[in-house]
Write a protein that holds these residues in place. Structure first.
Motif, PDB file in Angstrom:
ATOM      1  N   TYR A  40       0.833  -1.214   0.000  1.00 14.60           N
ATOM      2  CA  TYR A  40       0.000   0.000   0.000  1.00 14.60           C
ATOM      3  C   TYR A  40       0.855   1.246   0.000  1.00 14.60           C
ATOM      4  CZ  TYR A  40      -3.795  -3.118   1.311  1.00 14.60           C
ATOM      5  OH  TYR A  40      -4.718  -4.121   1.330  1.00 14.60           O
ATOM      6  N   PRO A  41       0.399   2.292  -0.656  1.00 14.17           N
ATOM      7  CA  PRO A  41      -0.791   2.354  -1.494  1.00 14.17           C
ATOM      8  C   PRO A  41      -0.548   1.649  -2.831  1.00 14.17           C
ATOM      9  CG  PRO A  41       0.293   4.488  -1.486  1.00 14.17           C
ATOM     10  CD  PRO A  41       1.051   3.609  -0.546  1.00 14.17           C
ATOM     11  N   CYS A  42      -1.635   1.098  -3.371  1.00 16.82           N
ATOM     12  CA  CYS A  42      -1.512   0.382  -4.639  1.00 16.82           C
ATOM     13  C   CYS A  42      -2.512   0.924  -5.648  1.00 16.82           C
ATOM     14  CB  CYS A  42      -1.717  -1.120  -4.440  1.00 16.82           C
ATOM     15  SG  CYS A  42      -3.397  -1.611  -4.052  1.00 16.82           S
ATOM     16  N   ALA A  71      -5.994   1.553  -3.604  1.00 11.94           N
ATOM     17  CA  ALA A  71      -6.231   1.099  -2.238  1.00 11.94           C
ATOM     18  C   ALA A  71      -5.173   1.681  -1.313  1.00 11.94           C
ATOM     19  CB  ALA A  71      -6.229  -0.422  -2.162  1.00 11.94           C
ATOM     20  N   ILE A  72      -5.648   2.140  -0.165  1.00  9.77           N
ATOM     21  CA  ILE A  72      -4.800   2.788   0.835  1.00  9.77           C
ATOM     22  C   ILE A  72      -5.000   2.067   2.153  1.00  9.77           C
ATOM     23  CG2 ILE A  72      -4.367   4.946   2.076  1.00  9.77           C
ATOM     24  CD1 ILE A  72      -6.285   5.508  -0.924  1.00  9.77           C
ATOM     25  N   ASP A  73      -3.925   1.699   2.804  1.00 12.03           N
ATOM     26  CA  ASP A  73      -4.017   1.077   4.128  1.00 12.03           C
ATOM     27  C   ASP A  73      -4.487   2.147   5.107  1.00 12.03           C
ATOM     28  OD1 ASP A  73      -3.769  -0.409   6.413  1.00 12.03           O
ATOM     29  OD2 ASP A  73      -1.690  -0.971   6.076  1.00 12.03           O
ATOM     30  N   LYS A  94      -4.681  10.358   1.506  1.00  7.90           N
ATOM     31  CA  LYS A  94      -5.337   9.649   0.402  1.00  7.90           C
ATOM     32  C   LYS A  94      -5.789  10.626  -0.678  1.00  7.90           C
ATOM     33  CE  LYS A  94      -9.416   9.548   3.254  1.00  7.90           C
ATOM     34  NZ  LYS A  94     -10.078   8.689   4.201  1.00  7.90           N
ATOM     35  N   TYR A 131      -8.528  -1.587   4.592  1.00  7.11           N
ATOM     36  CA  TYR A 131      -8.034  -0.597   3.653  1.00  7.11           C
ATOM     37  C   TYR A 131      -9.216   0.157   3.069  1.00  7.11           C
ATOM     38  CZ  TYR A 131      -9.571  -4.015   0.249  1.00  7.11           C
ATOM     39  OH  TYR A 131     -10.343  -4.885  -0.464  1.00  7.11           O
ATOM     40  N   SER A 133     -10.615   1.903  -0.556  1.00  3.24           N
ATOM     41  CA  SER A 133     -10.316   1.858  -1.985  1.00  3.24           C
ATOM     42  C   SER A 133     -11.242   2.792  -2.744  1.00  3.24           C
ATOM     43  CB  SER A 133     -10.405   0.432  -2.531  1.00  3.24           C
ATOM     44  OG  SER A 133     -11.700  -0.083  -2.418  1.00  3.24           O
TER      45      SER A 133
END
Length: 144
Positions: A40-42, A71-73, A94, A131, A133
């Motif tokens: 993350y982030p992905c 997607a962010i943790d 984010k 997470y 998204s």
């Protein structure tokens, strides 16, 4: 479908959005019942030809839709108004990431592979995971 389109987007995101730690095709990695195998982030990418029109010489004009799942943790990131500013900033990172991705993609023509990309929408995806998204949809036209 043209894999060069995907390669170009990978290259663009790696160069313009160094915050991303994982860029990949979307193969439902985030749907795993255990912790997804991403960093993350992905940013996970899907590509669809949503409309095709015949042209001369067996070519087609295609409307391409790219869907970017970001997607962010979100564990530990607070956005509550009473949160101290140092921690509040972390909770809103984010939005900085989504803006970075948008700046890299909006009006970019894939180095001549397609017409300029245009954002169609961004929406938060609903999930019960650790997470957050977001789905970012961009469209363009190309000859294929």
């Amino acid at each position: 479908m043209n894999k060069e389109f995907i390669y170009n987007i990978y290259k663009r995101l790696k160069e313009e959005v160094p915050t991303l730690k994982w860029i990949d095709l979307n193969t439902n990695q985030l749907e795993s019942s255990t912790r997804p195998s991403v960093a993350y982030p992905c940013c996970l990418l899907d590509m669809e030809y949503v409309n095709c029109e015949a042209l001369a010489g067996a070519k087609q004009k295609v409307k391409i839709q790219f869907e970017f799942t970001v997607a962010i943790d979100s564990l530990g990131a607070s956005t509550h108004a009473a949160t101290p500013n140092d921690f509040l900033t972390e909770g809103f990172l984010k939005y900085d990431l989504l803006k970075e991705i948008h700046r890299a993609l909006q009006w970019w023509n894939g180095d001549g592979l397609w017409m300029r990309l245009e954002r169609r929408n961004i929406r938060k995806a609903k999930n019960n995971k650790s997470y957050e998204s977001y789905k970012m949809i961009y469209q363009t036209d190309a000859i294929d």
